[in-house]
Design a protein around this motif. Sequence first.
Motif: not given
Length: 156
Positions: A18, A40, A49
């Motif tokens: 992500t 988040q 990530v």
Amino acid sequence: MTWLSIGGAPAWADTAPTPLAWRDFFVLPIGPHGLEPTPQLRAAHGQPVRLVGFMVQREQPQAGQFLLTPRPVAMSEHADGEADDLPATTVTVLLPPGQRDRIVAHQAGPVAVVGRLQYGPAEDATGRVSWLRLELEPGALAAQASSPAPHAASVH
């Protein structure tokens, strides 16, 4: 502008990492109780990530890790001690266990890193406490990308 990319899609990820933006770290404006992680950031804890930032230029690089910030920063540990100018969003990027004796040379310009994000206090061997860490997967750095301490080589 030169880009450096460290790590690809992690082997431990079922999906692509992500993308995480620096503005996604803490609620703004800062409230009366200080920094508060965003939903988040909480959701990204423990997940793969992708983060783009700048390596902190350190006077005394530390083996097995480097610091990543949203803007270019230089640290003078000898002169400033613990009174550094690192932003609250500073991320400690941890090399894989098999590469913890390596020093990654500072790279000017943006750096893209992929790894598993950890949020919460953790103290390193020097006593420095980090709140944000990005753990790189094994093989994230090519053999020529880093060198055994105390020598440093360029990351290409």
